[in-house]
Design a protein around this motif. Sequence first.
Motif, mmCIF file in Angstrom:
data_model
loop_
_atom_site.group_PDB
_atom_site.id
_atom_site.type_symbol
_atom_site.label_atom_id
_atom_site.label_comp_id
_atom_site.label_asym_id
_atom_site.label_seq_id
_atom_site.Cartn_x
_atom_site.Cartn_y
_atom_site.Cartn_z
ATOM 1 N N SER A 92 -9.281 4.138 18.201
ATOM 2 C CA SER A 92 -8.344 4.700 19.163
ATOM 3 C C SER A 92 -8.116 6.176 18.839
ATOM 4 O O SER A 92 -8.456 6.651 17.747
ATOM 5 N N ARG A 93 -7.522 6.878 19.768
ATOM 6 C CA ARG A 93 -7.171 8.276 19.523
ATOM 7 C C ARG A 93 -6.224 8.377 18.328
ATOM 8 O O ARG A 93 -6.336 9.280 17.499
ATOM 9 N N GLU A 94 -5.289 7.428 18.218
ATOM 10 C CA GLU A 94 -4.316 7.460 17.128
ATOM 11 C C GLU A 94 -4.988 7.298 15.772
ATOM 12 O O GLU A 94 -4.650 8.000 14.810
ATOM 13 N N LEU A 95 -5.947 6.381 15.669
ATOM 14 C CA LEU A 95 -6.661 6.207 14.408
ATOM 15 C C LEU A 95 -7.494 7.435 14.092
ATOM 16 O O LEU A 95 -7.497 7.935 12.960
ATOM 17 N N LEU B 11 1.022 10.997 2.509
ATOM 18 C CA LEU B 11 0.118 11.980 1.932
ATOM 19 C C LEU B 11 0.432 13.406 2.370
ATOM 20 O O LEU B 11 0.165 14.364 1.643
ATOM 21 N N GLY B 12 0.973 13.547 3.567
ATOM 22 C CA GLY B 12 1.166 14.871 4.128
ATOM 23 C C GLY B 12 -0.064 15.311 4.891
ATOM 24 O O GLY B 12 -1.105 14.636 4.897
ATOM 25 N N PRO B 13 -0.013 16.471 5.542
ATOM 26 C CA PRO B 13 -1.085 16.879 6.447
ATOM 27 C C PRO B 13 -2.345 17.420 5.773
ATOM 28 O O PRO B 13 -3.388 17.507 6.420
ATOM 29 N N ASP C 249 -1.736 2.066 12.987
ATOM 30 C CA ASP C 249 -0.376 2.013 12.444
ATOM 31 C C ASP C 249 -0.390 2.283 10.947
ATOM 32 O O ASP C 249 0.387 3.109 10.444
ATOM 33 N N LEU C 250 -1.278 1.599 10.220
ATOM 34 C CA LEU C 250 -1.325 1.764 8.773
ATOM 35 C C LEU C 250 -1.810 3.162 8.395
ATOM 36 O O LEU C 250 -1.264 3.793 7.479
ATOM 37 N N ALA C 251 -2.831 3.661 9.098
ATOM 38 C CA ALA C 251 -3.333 5.004 8.803
ATOM 39 C C ALA C 251 -2.264 6.064 9.029
ATOM 40 O O ALA C 251 -2.140 7.032 8.256
ATOM 41 N N THR C 252 -1.475 5.904 10.078
ATOM 42 C CA THR C 252 -0.405 6.861 10.375
ATOM 43 C C THR C 252 0.668 6.833 9.291
ATOM 44 O O THR C 252 1.190 7.887 8.882
ATOM 45 N N ARG C 253 0.991 5.652 8.807
ATOM 46 C CA ARG C 253 1.982 5.540 7.721
ATOM 47 C C ARG C 253 1.453 6.145 6.426
ATOM 48 O O ARG C 253 2.201 6.788 5.677
ATOM 49 N N ILE D 173 0.837 -1.200 0.000
ATOM 50 C CA ILE D 173 0.000 0.000 0.000
ATOM 51 C C ILE D 173 0.874 1.252 0.000
ATOM 52 O O ILE D 173 0.660 2.191 -0.785
ATOM 53 N N ILE D 174 1.866 1.287 0.866
ATOM 54 C CA ILE D 174 2.727 2.469 0.968
ATOM 55 C C ILE D 174 3.532 2.668 -0.312
ATOM 56 O O ILE D 174 3.663 3.798 -0.811
ATOM 57 N N THR D 175 4.076 1.594 -0.869
ATOM 58 C CA THR D 175 4.858 1.705 -2.101
ATOM 59 C C THR D 175 4.007 2.231 -3.246
ATOM 60 O O THR D 175 4.435 3.121 -4.009
#
Length: 484
Positions: free
Chosen positions: A136-139, A119-121, A110-114, A78-80
Motif C-alpha cells: 500500500s502507499r502507507e507501507l 526510529l524517527g525520520p 500499521d506496524l511499519a508506521t509505528r 517489537i515497539i517496547t
Amino acid sequence: MTLRIGIAGIAIESSTFSPHRAGLADFDVRRGDRLLERYEFLGKDWAQGIEWVPLVHARSLPGGAVLPEVYDDLSAEIITRLEAAGQLDGFFFDIHGAMSVVGRQDAEADLATRIRSVLGPDVLVSASMDLHGNVSRELGTAVDLITCYRMAPHEDAMESRERALRNLVERVRSGKGKPGKAWVQVPVLLPGEKTSTRLEPAKSIYRRVAEIADEPGVLDAAVWVGYAWADEPRCRAAVVVTGDDHELITTRAAELARAYWDARDNFEFVAPTGTLAECVEAGLASSARPFLISDSGDNPTAGGAGDTSWTLGQLLTVEELAAGKATAIHASIADPDAVAACVAAGVGNEVHLTAGGKVDSGPAGPVALSGTVFSLSEDPVGGTVAVVKAGGLHSILTSRRKPYHHLADFTLLGLNPATTDLVIVKIGYLEPELYNLAADWLLALTPGGVDQDLLRLGHHGVLRPLYPFDPAMPAPTLTPELLP
C-alpha cells in the motif's frame, strides 16, 4: 564506527476466506541469538563490523487471519524492545506482506508506521517481502528500501532477505541517505498458481526486474503479485523501483507496471486444470507414474485451514482406489481427534473415525474414514502423524497443520510416492522436489479457503475496478508516484 542495525517483524500469509484463526501457538517466535540464526548470510564479509540488534521476529505457516490480541501483543513487544534498543543506524523489517488481522486492515503498514514513529525520520528502514505480499502507499511510505522475491516457487527467499539487508548496510555506510521510491499499484489480482516465474509471462517480467535492478542509478526493483485470498483494499499487484536517478526509476516503474497490466490475459495456471474427478480420471488412465494432483483449494502454504475434507470424501468413492486396484496418497488433513483415535487403535489395527471438516466445514463436514492404521510418527511441524490405509488409498492425518513439499515428508511415514500411482497433495504449484518427482501432474480446482476460482469466493473489500473481477475495465493510468 560500528553500525547498529535492528531486526524485527511478523510474517504470515493470511486468507480472510479461511475460518482458521492464527493464534500465538501458530508462530515460531524468536528473540536474541535464536532470531539471528535465521540469517546464515550474516557471516559473510559485507555483514562484518555491524552490531546486529535482534528484537523479536514471529513467523507462521500461512493460515487464517491473526487474532487481534496476538497481533497486539507481538507488535507491542517489537515497539517496547525497539524503544529500549538505543540509537540504531538502520532497521530490517522482515515480513511477508499478506498478514491480515481480524477486524483490522493493512497490518504491515500499521506496524511499519509505528516502528517509524520510534526510529524517527532519518534511520533507514529496509523491508523484505514475499512477492505475494501487498504494498500500500502507507507501507511504501513508512520504509525506505523495499524488495521482494523474484521466484515463485520461492527458491530465492533467503537471497531476497540478504539483498534487502545488504542494500541497507551499503546505503548506510555510503552516507547517501534515503533513495527515491517510485511506487505504483496495478489493478490486477491473480493467484500465485497463475503467476509462477517458471512460465511466461511472469518469467520475462521478473527477468526484466533483475535487469533493471542492475542499472546505474537504480538500487533495487520489485514486482508484487499481491495476495488473492484476502479481501482488503491493498490487495493488488504493485511495483516499486528504488534509486537515486528519480527520472529513471519512475520510467522503469511505469515500464514494469505496464508490462504486468498488458500481460494480464496471458497468465495461465502453472499446470492443466480440471475438477478433482477429471484429474483423478486422467491420472488413473495415464501411464505416467507417479501422477501428481494438486488439491489446491485447501493449500496450507497459501492460507488454507488444512482440514478441508472434501477431497478425501471424493477419493474414498473412487472404485479403483477402494478396491486396491490403484494406489494413492492424500496429504493431508489436520485433525488431532482423528490422530488420537489412530494412536488409541495402534499400528496394524482397524480404525473407524471422522476426519477433517471441523475448522473449515464449508465444502464438507467431517468425513467417515475406515481402514487400517498404517503408521504413526512424530513430526516437528505436524505433531503426531497417522497414516490410514483404506483400500489403495493412504490418508495422512496430522495433529497440527503441515505442508507436504519434500520426499522425506512421505518416506518418514513409510510411504514411497515414487512407486505410488496417484499422489494428491494440498498444494498449488509444485515445490521443487515434488516437481522433479512428478512424471505428470494436474492442478485440481477444489474448494476451500484458497479456492483458485477467485470469482466464487465473494470479494467485496477490494478496490474496484480490478481484473479479473472486472474484465472489461478501462485501462488504468499507471503513473508511478515518488513516495516521501
